[in-house]
Write an enzyme that holds these catalytic residues in place. Structure first.
Site, PDB file in Angstrom:
ATOM      1  N   VAL A  82       0.851  -1.190   0.000  1.00  0.00           N
ATOM      2  CA  VAL A  82       0.000   0.000   0.000  1.00  0.00           C
ATOM      3  C   VAL A  82       0.885   1.239   0.000  1.00  0.00           C
ATOM      4  O   VAL A  82       1.743   1.411   0.881  1.00  0.00           O
ATOM      5  CB  VAL A  82      -0.928   0.016   1.224  1.00  0.00           C
ATOM      6  N   VAL A  84       1.100   5.589  -1.699  1.00  0.00           N
ATOM      7  CA  VAL A  84       0.601   6.684  -2.541  1.00  0.00           C
ATOM      8  C   VAL A  84       1.779   7.592  -2.881  1.00  0.00           C
ATOM      9  O   VAL A  84       2.601   7.928  -2.014  1.00  0.00           O
ATOM     10  CB  VAL A  84      -0.501   7.495  -1.830  1.00  0.00           C
ATOM     11  N   ARG A  90      -3.098  13.249   0.261  1.00  0.00           N
ATOM     12  CA  ARG A  90      -4.135  14.139   0.804  1.00  0.00           C
ATOM     13  C   ARG A  90      -5.249  14.396  -0.208  1.00  0.00           C
ATOM     14  O   ARG A  90      -5.844  15.469  -0.246  1.00  0.00           O
ATOM     15  CB  ARG A  90      -3.534  15.491   1.250  1.00  0.00           C
ATOM     16  N   LEU A  94      -5.961   6.908  -0.604  1.00  0.00           N
ATOM     17  CA  LEU A  94      -5.810   5.751   0.289  1.00  0.00           C
ATOM     18  C   LEU A  94      -7.167   5.269   0.779  1.00  0.00           C
ATOM     19  O   LEU A  94      -7.450   4.068   0.796  1.00  0.00           O
ATOM     20  CB  LEU A  94      -4.916   6.114   1.470  1.00  0.00           C
ATOM     21  N   THR A  95      -8.026   6.201   1.177  1.00  0.00           N
ATOM     22  CA  THR A  95      -9.363   5.811   1.649  1.00  0.00           C
ATOM     23  C   THR A  95     -10.126   5.070   0.560  1.00  0.00           C
ATOM     24  O   THR A  95     -10.794   4.058   0.825  1.00  0.00           O
ATOM     25  CB  THR A  95     -10.144   7.052   2.098  1.00  0.00           C
ATOM     26  N   TYR A 123      -4.021   3.069  10.026  1.00  0.00           N
ATOM     27  CA  TYR A 123      -5.005   2.043   9.705  1.00  0.00           C
ATOM     28  C   TYR A 123      -6.117   1.875  10.729  1.00  0.00           C
ATOM     29  O   TYR A 123      -7.106   1.200  10.454  1.00  0.00           O
ATOM     30  CB  TYR A 123      -4.288   0.721   9.458  1.00  0.00           C
ATOM     31  N   PHE A 411       5.111  -9.396   5.482  1.00  0.00           N
ATOM     32  CA  PHE A 411       4.596  -9.599   4.131  1.00  0.00           C
ATOM     33  C   PHE A 411       4.306  -8.239   3.526  1.00  0.00           C
ATOM     34  O   PHE A 411       3.547  -7.983   2.757  1.00  0.00           O
ATOM     35  CB  PHE A 411       3.341 -10.498   4.130  1.00  0.00           C
TER      36      PHE A 411
END
Length: 411
Positions: A82, A84, A90, A94-95, A123, A411
C-alpha cells in the site's frame, strides 16, 4: 485528467512496483527481493491508481490462511504493498483503495483482513486493531547464561545448507501453526522468503546459515537460521549473532538451538527480533535485564465478516454476551450481536435486539480477536464500555488465549 483505479495487469507490474518503492522513500530493493515479490504478487488482488500513464498509488493482498484460537486456519486477506505517490497525497486516494479492497475481501468470502503497518496511526481509522506484538532481544552472552531443561544434551545439532534442509524446516513450521494464533500457513512460494539473502542487505554479516536439531531417530525437530557479524575493537573480538528464525517442536531441541547460538566463537551478543512476546527463551536466561527485551506492534487485524470471524475461533470459557459494535467503514458489521460460546468453546454469533451489555468498535474486536490483547485492558483505556456488571470480565476471559499470538515474518 481523472484518476483511474483498476486491477493490475501482469505487464504493468514493474511500473506499479516502482511507484511503491517511491512511496517508501525511493530506495530500490535488491533484485532478489524484487524478483521474489513479483512471483508472490497476486495480480488479480492488486490495485493500481493511474493518472494518465503514471501509476500514483497501489494496494495489494495475499490469500492467507491464518491460525486463530482453537487451531482453525481462517481465510484472511494479507493487505500489502500500500503506497501513494508524494505528488498525490491528501486527495482521499488511500481511503478509496481501502474501501475498494475491503469490499472485494467481503465479496470473496474472507472473514478477516490483516496487515503490518508502516505507520500504525494510519489504519485504525479503517477498523484495523493491533492484535500481536513482536519481541526483540539483544542478549549479552558475556553476562547472561542459559538454564536448559533435561534432554538438551541428547539433541544432535547439524550445520546444513539452508536450501537443502528447507523442506525439513517447513515441516517443523507447519506442525507449529495450529498451536500459535497469528501464524499464517505457508502458501506455495512463501517458503522462499526465509531464504532471501541478498548480499547487499547483509551489512558486514555472513551469508545466511542454518543449524538443525535432530531427534533420536534423525528427524529434524527444530532449526535456527542466522548470520554472524564479526567485529573487532581494541579489546579484541566483538562479534554478533543475528537470529532470523528459530523454531522447535520440544523444549530440549529449542534450548539446544539457543545454546548453540550462545556458544559461537568470537561473538558476544545474540540478537533476535520478531519473536513472540512470551518466547520461552525469556525463562532460560539468567538475567533478562541484560537482554534488552522490547516490543513493537506487529499484526493488525480487521474483522470483515464479523459473525463469520467470531464463529471461526474457539473461546476459553463459556460466554453469552450482547455486544454493540461500531463500524462506520464497514457498516454491515455495525449493530448488536449476541455471541454465545459453549463449554467446548464453539460459538454462535447472531444479530439481536436485546439490550447491549458491552460497547466497542470493530477495531477493539480486531485487537482482542487472536487472544493476545485483553478486553479488560482495552476497557481500562476507555476503548470498551461495560453496560452489564460482569460482562466485561466474562468476555475478556473467553477471548483470552493460552499463548501470545505471533506473526513470524512480514509480508
Amino acid at each position: 485528467m481523472a484518476l483511474e483505479t483498476r486491477v493490475l495487469q501482469a505487464d504493468e507490474w514493474d511500473v506499479w512496483y516502482d511507484q511503491l518503492e517511491l512511496a517508501f522513500g525511493g530506495v530500490p530493493e535488491s533484485p532478489e527481493e524484487r524478483k521474489l515479490y513479483r512471483q508472490l504478487t497476486e495480480t488479480e488482488r492488486s490495485l493500481g491508481v493511474w493518472d494518465g500513464a503514471a501509476c500514483v498509488a497501489s494496494a495489494g493482498a495475499f490469500s492467507f490462511r491464518l491460525s486463530v484460537p482453537g487451531g482453525t486456519l481462517v481465510p484472511a486477506a494479507g493487505v500489502t504493498m500500500v503506497g501513494v505517490s508524494p505528488t498525490h497525497r491528501r486527495r482521499g486516494i488511500l481511503t478509496s483503495l481501502m474501501r475498494r479492497q475491503l469490499d472485494d475481501v467481503r465479496a470473496g468470502g474472507e472473514p478477516l483482513a490483516v496487515l503490518t503497518a508502516s505507520d500504525p496511526a494510519i489504519y485504525g481509522r479503517f477498523g484495523y486493531g493491533t492484535a500481536t506484538y513482536g519481541l526483540a532481544v539483544d542478549i549479552d552472552t558475556t553476562r547472561v547464561r542459559l538454564s536448559v531443561p533435561p534432554g538438551t544434551d541428547e539433541v544432535t545439532l547439524r550445520l546444513a545448507d539452508p536450501e537443502e534442509v528447507l523442506a525439513d524446516c517447513e515441516r517443523v513450521y507447519a506442525r507449529l501453526v495450529a498451536g500459535r494464533p497469528g501464524m499464517p500457513a505457508r502458501q506455495p512460494g512463501w517458503e522462499q522468503l526465509a531464504l532471501l539473502d541478498p548480499p547487499g542487505t547483509r551489512g558486514s554479516g555472513s551469508p545466511l546459515k542454518c543449524v538443525v536439531a535432530e531427534g533420536a531417530g534423525g528427524e529434524v525437530v527444530g532449526y535456527a537460521r542466522y548470520r554472524v557479524k564479526p567485529d573487532w575493537d581494541l579489546k579484541g573480538s566483538d562479534g554478533k549473532v543475528e537470529v532470523a528464525d528459530l523454531d522447535a517442536l520440544d523444549p530440549a531441541a529449542y534450548a539446544a538451538l539457543w545454546r548453540y547460538l550462545f556458544g559461537i566463537d568470537l561473538t558476544w551478543t545474540v540478537r533476535a527480533h520478531r519473536r513472540p512476546v512470551d518466547d520461552p527463551v525469556l525463562h532460560l536466561l539468567s538475567d533478562v535485564r541484560r537482554s534488552q527485551a522490547r516490543m513493537r506492534d506487529s499484526l493488525h487485524v480487521r474483522l470483515v465478516d464479523l459473525p463469520a470471524a467470531l464463529e471461526a475461533r474457539t473461546y476459553g470459557a463459556p460466554l453469552d454476551v450482547v455486544v454493540e459494535v461500531e463500524d462506520a467503514f464497514c457498516p454491515w458489521n455495525a449493530g448488536r450481536w449476541r455471541l454465545a460460546a459453549d463449554a467446548e468453546g464453539t460459538a454462535v454469533c447472531t444479530r439481536t435486539e436485546a439490550p447491549p451489555e458491552l460497547e466497542l468498535s470493530v477495531r477493539e474486536l480486531g485487537s482482542a480477536y487472536l487472544g493476545g490483547i485483553t478486553l479488560t485492558s482495552l476497557a481500562a483505556a476507555g476503548r470498551v464500555r461495560e453496560l452489564r456488571p460482569g460482562a466485561l470480565s466474562e468476555a475478556s476471559r473467553a477471548f483470552a488465549g493460552d499463548v501470545s499470538p505471533w506473526l513470524p515474518h512480514g509480508f
